[in-house]
Design a protein around this motif. Structure first.
Motif, PDB file in Angstrom:
ATOM      1  N   GLY A  76      -4.338  -4.061 -16.660  1.00  0.00           N
ATOM      2  CA  GLY A  76      -2.881  -4.102 -16.641  1.00  0.00           C
ATOM      3  C   GLY A  76      -2.149  -2.788 -16.719  1.00  0.00           C
ATOM      4  N   LEU A  77      -2.858  -1.659 -16.640  1.00  0.00           N
ATOM      5  CA  LEU A  77      -2.198  -0.360 -16.669  1.00  0.00           C
ATOM      6  C   LEU A  77      -2.336   0.286 -15.297  1.00  0.00           C
ATOM      7  CD1 LEU A  77      -0.699   1.754 -18.386  1.00  0.00           C
ATOM      8  CD2 LEU A  77      -2.916   2.757 -18.916  1.00  0.00           C
ATOM      9  N   ALA A  78      -1.201   0.552 -14.647  1.00  0.00           N
ATOM     10  CA  ALA A  78      -1.234   1.087 -13.285  1.00  0.00           C
ATOM     11  C   ALA A  78      -1.666   2.549 -13.269  1.00  0.00           C
ATOM     12  CB  ALA A  78       0.143   0.942 -12.645  1.00  0.00           C
ATOM     13  N   ILE A  79      -2.618   2.859 -12.417  1.00  0.00           N
ATOM     14  CA  ILE A  79      -2.998   4.240 -12.124  1.00  0.00           C
ATOM     15  C   ILE A  79      -2.481   4.513 -10.711  1.00  0.00           C
ATOM     16  CG2 ILE A  79      -4.858   5.910 -11.922  1.00  0.00           C
ATOM     17  CD1 ILE A  79      -4.531   4.795 -14.725  1.00  0.00           C
ATOM     18  N   LEU A  80      -1.367   5.218 -10.611  1.00  0.00           N
ATOM     19  CA  LEU A  80      -0.676   5.393  -9.341  1.00  0.00           C
ATOM     20  C   LEU A  80      -0.852   6.815  -8.816  1.00  0.00           C
ATOM     21  CD1 LEU A  80       2.587   3.439 -10.238  1.00  0.00           C
ATOM     22  CD2 LEU A  80       0.626   2.618  -8.921  1.00  0.00           C
ATOM     23  N   GLN A  93       0.798  -1.221   0.000  1.00  0.00           N
ATOM     24  CA  GLN A  93       0.000   0.000   0.000  1.00  0.00           C
ATOM     25  C   GLN A  93       0.834   1.277   0.000  1.00  0.00           C
ATOM     26  OE1 GLN A  93      -3.155  -0.001   2.898  1.00  0.00           O
ATOM     27  NE2 GLN A  93      -4.153  -1.789   2.018  1.00  0.00           N
ATOM     28  N   HIS A  94       2.135   1.160   0.240  1.00  0.00           N
ATOM     29  CA  HIS A  94       2.977   2.353   0.083  1.00  0.00           C
ATOM     30  C   HIS A  94       3.052   2.777  -1.381  1.00  0.00           C
ATOM     31  CE1 HIS A  94       6.739   0.259  -1.394  1.00  0.00           C
ATOM     32  NE2 HIS A  94       6.065  -0.765  -0.918  1.00  0.00           N
ATOM     33  N   ILE A  95       2.749   1.851  -2.279  1.00  0.00           N
ATOM     34  CA  ILE A  95       2.695   2.153  -3.711  1.00  0.00           C
ATOM     35  C   ILE A  95       1.254   2.358  -4.165  1.00  0.00           C
ATOM     36  CG2 ILE A  95       3.170   1.262  -6.037  1.00  0.00           C
ATOM     37  CD1 ILE A  95       5.660   2.124  -4.508  1.00  0.00           C
ATOM     38  N   LYS A  96       0.355   1.457  -3.768  1.00  0.00           N
ATOM     39  CA  LYS A  96      -1.031   1.512  -4.232  1.00  0.00           C
ATOM     40  C   LYS A  96      -1.963   0.983  -3.152  1.00  0.00           C
ATOM     41  CE  LYS A  96      -4.562   1.572  -7.161  1.00  0.00           C
ATOM     42  NZ  LYS A  96      -5.139   2.812  -7.709  1.00  0.00           N
ATOM     43  N   LYS A  97      -2.806   1.843  -2.607  1.00  0.00           N
ATOM     44  CA  LYS A  97      -3.750   1.402  -1.594  1.00  0.00           C
ATOM     45  C   LYS A  97      -5.202   1.608  -2.015  1.00  0.00           C
ATOM     46  CE  LYS A  97      -3.675   5.734   1.071  1.00  0.00           C
ATOM     47  NZ  LYS A  97      -3.406   6.331   2.398  1.00  0.00           N
ATOM     48  N   GLU A  98      -5.413   2.308  -3.142  1.00  0.00           N
ATOM     49  CA  GLU A  98      -6.770   2.569  -3.608  1.00  0.00           C
ATOM     50  C   GLU A  98      -7.362   1.308  -4.247  1.00  0.00           C
ATOM     51  OE1 GLU A  98      -4.309   6.138  -3.341  1.00  0.00           O
ATOM     52  OE2 GLU A  98      -4.089   4.293  -4.513  1.00  0.00           O
ATOM     53  N   ASN A  99      -8.668   1.327  -4.473  1.00  0.00           N
ATOM     54  CA  ASN A  99      -9.324   0.208  -5.137  1.00  0.00           C
ATOM     55  C   ASN A  99      -8.777   0.004  -6.546  1.00  0.00           C
ATOM     56  OD1 ASN A  99     -11.052  -0.418  -2.995  1.00  0.00           O
ATOM     57  ND2 ASN A  99     -12.576   1.070  -3.662  1.00  0.00           N
ATOM     58  N   ILE A 100      -8.886  -1.218  -7.028  1.00  0.00           N
ATOM     59  CA  ILE A 100      -8.429  -1.562  -8.376  1.00  0.00           C
ATOM     60  C   ILE A 100      -9.570  -1.316  -9.348  1.00  0.00           C
ATOM     61  CG2 ILE A 100      -7.505  -3.385  -9.851  1.00  0.00           C
ATOM     62  CD1 ILE A 100      -5.699  -2.417  -7.559  1.00  0.00           C
ATOM     63  N   GLY A 101      -9.379  -0.351 -10.250  1.00  0.00           N
ATOM     64  CA  GLY A 101     -10.412   0.006 -11.208  1.00  0.00           C
ATOM     65  C   GLY A 101     -10.262  -0.730 -12.528  1.00  0.00           C
ATOM     66  N   LEU A 102     -11.125  -0.364 -13.474  1.00  0.00           N
ATOM     67  CA  LEU A 102     -11.161  -1.048 -14.773  1.00  0.00           C
ATOM     68  C   LEU A 102      -9.823  -1.017 -15.499  1.00  0.00           C
ATOM     69  CD1 LEU A 102     -14.601   0.210 -16.090  1.00  0.00           C
ATOM     70  CD2 LEU A 102     -14.000  -2.167 -15.689  1.00  0.00           C
ATOM     71  N   ILE A 103      -9.210   0.151 -15.553  1.00  0.00           N
ATOM     72  CA  ILE A 103      -7.962   0.296 -16.296  1.00  0.00           C
ATOM     73  C   ILE A 103      -6.868  -0.554 -15.668  1.00  0.00           C
ATOM     74  CG2 ILE A 103      -6.142   1.950 -16.898  1.00  0.00           C
ATOM     75  CD1 ILE A 103      -8.337   4.037 -17.285  1.00  0.00           C
ATOM     76  N   GLU A 104      -6.836  -0.582 -14.334  1.00  0.00           N
ATOM     77  CA  GLU A 104      -5.825  -1.390 -13.648  1.00  0.00           C
ATOM     78  C   GLU A 104      -6.092  -2.875 -13.794  1.00  0.00           C
ATOM     79  OE1 GLU A 104      -4.909   1.683 -10.049  1.00  0.00           O
ATOM     80  OE2 GLU A 104      -6.942   1.072 -10.523  1.00  0.00           O
ATOM     81  N   VAL A 105      -7.352  -3.276 -13.772  1.00  0.00           N
ATOM     82  CA  VAL A 105      -7.714  -4.669 -14.014  1.00  0.00           C
ATOM     83  C   VAL A 105      -7.066  -5.161 -15.310  1.00  0.00           C
ATOM     84  CG1 VAL A 105      -9.632  -6.141 -14.756  1.00  0.00           C
ATOM     85  CG2 VAL A 105      -9.865  -4.740 -12.701  1.00  0.00           C
TER      86      VAL A 105
END
Length: 276
Positions: free
Chosen positions: A182-186, A168-180
């Motif tokens: 394979g593209l990280a929204i950081l 979670q130090h990198i990503k703690k938000e919910n996983i959305g469509l774009i991330e599902v």
């Protein structure tokens, strides 16, 4: 960078049109050659769509298991080789895809397998839905169904299938469509923090953000003689990518293990597949 991508929703918050309404919408929209290559749907309180011609990594992922569902023999089906749990359906018939996808959704909403922490509900609170992604490929309709489970536990209060504490130090938000797909929204904070960690690795900085300290120390131990700042920055960015892959693994209901994939097939068999 995300090219040729869009999001849309109704101006007024109106109820969704039945269980099959969103499946019908995305498949009929993607059938028009003048519309985007793929369409995704968010299961919110009202219709909300994303789509475009950007090719995401999940679209390129192969199938690791293939089968046919009983009653839908003309639909090619399989499990996608992907950290999250994805069923891919392919057919030239929109109606067959809509009916089969709806059957899978209804089955998933009531399906439990406690041996792998899959529960349809807790004290009447439902946990299961799917994220649907439709596209047209080589003249056929393709529908990816991502299985989702929003359970929590004392160990994972943010979600069993949510980024775990150690990432979670990198990503703690919910996983959305774009991330599902394979593209990280950081978070924007990472742009500066990645630079700080790189400086720390080459001895130009003595500290980093507290929540990055353990990660930075691990990288420093792994690369003790690092002096090139550009090389350090490349190493840090590669590590961020690896951590994002772990984020997707955390969000996957059925893990990429022998036990996890056997459990995935048990669900598929529950829906009803043709036996050889």
């Amino acid at each position: 960078r995300l090219d040729k991508y869009t999001a849309s929703m109704y101006r007024d918050e109106t109820p969704r049109a039945g269980e099959q309404g969103w499946l019908i919408s995305i498949l009929w929209t993607v059938s028009d050659l003048n519309t985007p290559q793929h369409i995704n749907h968010l299961l919110l309180t009202h219709d909300h769509y994303q789509g475009g011609r950007h090719v995401f990594p999940m679209e390129l992922a192969p199938l690791q298991e293939t089968f046919r569902f009983a009653g839908f023999e003309q639909v090619k089906a399989g499990i996608v080789k992907w950290p999250m749990s994805v069923l891919r359906l392919t057919s030239d018939s929109k109606e067959d895809l809509i009916n089969l996808a709806d059957k899978i959704l209804q089955e998933w909403r009531q399906y439990s397998d406690p041996t792998v922490q899959v529960l349809a509900e807790t004290d009447g609170t439902p946990h299961h839905t799917i994220t649907p992604i439709a596209r047209k490929r080589d003249g056929q309709f393709e529908l990816d169904l991502v299985l989702r489970d929003n359970q929590t536990s004392p160990e994972h209060p943010d979600g069993i299938y949510h980024p775990h504490k150690d990432v979670q130090h990198i990503k703690k938000e919910n996983i959305g469509l774009i991330e599902v797909m394979g593209l990280a929204i950081l978070p924007p904070r990472l742009k500066e923090e990645v630079e700080q960690v790189a400086s720390y690795l080459v001895g130009e900085a003595d500290t980093v953000a507290d929540y990055h300290q353990e990660w930075a120390d691990q990288l420093r131990a792994q690369y003790p003689d690092l002096t090139d700042k550009e090389k350090a920055l490349e190493i840090v960015k590669d590590s961020v990518g690896a951590i994002f892959a772990r984020v997707l693994e955390d969000a996957g209901v059925y893990k990429q293990t022998e036990q996890g994939q056997a459990a995935f097939m048990r669900f598929v068999e529950q829906v009803g597949i043709l036996l050889d």
